[in-house]
Design an enzyme around this catalytic site. Structure first.
Site: not given
Length: 142
Positions: A83, A86, A109
């Site tokens: 997820r 995604e 960073s």
């Protein structure tokens, strides 16, 4: 090493939040240590070794410099981890554009960085709140 550390944590019935209060380090950082993505100091390894009854080889391994981001497979198959992949597939470019509009050409960073996970109660069901906070690093011109 991961299975050894997770088994020792489970045997002591400790959460990462419990270890956070015992070690004085964030629970997400401690979890990354378990997965070989962070490096413990000698003092941190000794303290964790004392808490979890670790052998000297495991404590030494906790102090090794990791190859970060080397988890396999490249495209994650675990549903929760996928997820996040995604989310970056869908929102990565928009997030990059918004960051660059606000800060300029550069990156966030992952070294000067914190990551917090919180549970947010909601009438429709508990929600996961993930907060990433990284220093902005502008690209250098030379």
């Amino acid at each position: 090493m991961v299975s050894t550390l997770l088994a020792a944590k489970k045997a002591k019935n400790l959460s990462f939040a419990d270890l956070e209060s015992m070690l004085g380090r964030d629970e997400v950082w401690i979890a990354s240590l378990f997965y070989g993505q962070s490096t413990a100091s000698a003092e941190e390894a000794a303290k964790l070794g004392e808490i979890l009854d670790l052998d000297s080889a495991t404590m030494e391994a906790l102090q090794a410099y990791p190859t970060k981001g080397s988890l396999d497979p490249v495209i994650p198959t675990d549903p929760l981890i996928y997820r996040f992949y995604e989310i970056m597939q869908v929102y990565g470019m928009p997030l990059k554009d918004v960051i660059q509009e606000k800060f300029g050409d550069g990156i966030m960073s992952a070294i000067d960085f914190t990551l917090d996970v919180d549970k947010v109660e909601d009438p429709a069901g508990a929600r996961v709140k993930v907060t990433m906070c990284g220093k902005f690093l502008p690209y250098k011109k030379w």
